[in-house]
Design a protein around this motif. Structure first.
Motif, short mmCIF file in Angstrom:
data_model
loop_
_atom_site.label_atom_id
_atom_site.label_comp_id
_atom_site.label_asym_id
_atom_site.label_seq_id
_atom_site.Cartn_x
_atom_site.Cartn_y
_atom_site.Cartn_z
N UNK A 26 0.83 -1.21 0.00
CA UNK A 26 0.00 0.00 0.00
C UNK A 26 0.86 1.25 0.00
N UNK A 27 1.91 1.26 0.79
CA UNK A 27 2.80 2.42 0.84
C UNK A 27 3.49 2.63 -0.50
N UNK A 28 3.83 1.57 -1.17
CA UNK A 28 4.44 1.67 -2.49
C UNK A 28 3.43 2.22 -3.50
N UNK A 29 2.20 1.70 -3.45
CA UNK A 29 1.15 2.18 -4.36
C UNK A 29 0.85 3.66 -4.13
N UNK A 30 0.96 4.11 -2.89
CA UNK A 30 0.70 5.51 -2.54
C UNK A 30 1.94 6.39 -2.69
N UNK A 31 3.02 5.83 -3.23
CA UNK A 31 4.27 6.53 -3.49
C UNK A 31 4.95 7.06 -2.23
N UNK A 32 4.71 6.39 -1.11
CA UNK A 32 5.38 6.75 0.14
C UNK A 32 6.80 6.21 0.14
N UNK B 221 9.95 -2.14 -10.29
CA UNK B 221 9.06 -3.23 -10.69
C UNK B 221 9.72 -4.09 -11.76
N UNK B 222 9.53 -5.39 -11.59
CA UNK B 222 9.95 -6.37 -12.59
C UNK B 222 8.70 -7.20 -12.85
N UNK B 223 7.92 -6.78 -13.83
CA UNK B 223 6.62 -7.40 -14.04
C UNK B 223 5.72 -7.02 -12.89
#
Length: 71
Positions: free
Chosen positions: A42-48, A53-55
């Motif tokens: 979630x933190x990655x998706x929210x750019x925190x 990414x590899x695929x």
């Protein structure tokens, strides 16, 4: 880029996590940060915190881990 010391215990954990690889997988990064894997996603998706990414797989660099911990 200046490296910020995060404390001896944290520095030791970071050094151990990145001893054999330039990128660590989500589960290793979550463990290093003391987070649940779902929370780190979630933190990655929210750019925190940034991830490479590899695929569909997410990988984390030492610099990205340090940047998050230094904020």
């Amino acid at each position: 880029m200046a490296v910020t010391a995060l404390g001896p215990a944290t520095e030791a954990r970071i050094t151990a996590a990145f001893a054999d690889a330039a990128l660590i997988p989500l589960n290793a990064a979550a463990n290093l940060l003391g987070l649940d894997e779902k929370t780190l996603r979630q933190m990655t998706d929210e750019l925190i915190i940034r991830a490479v990414r590899a695929g569909r797989q997410r990988r984390y660099t030492e610099a990205d881990i340090r940047a998050y911990l230094s904020e």
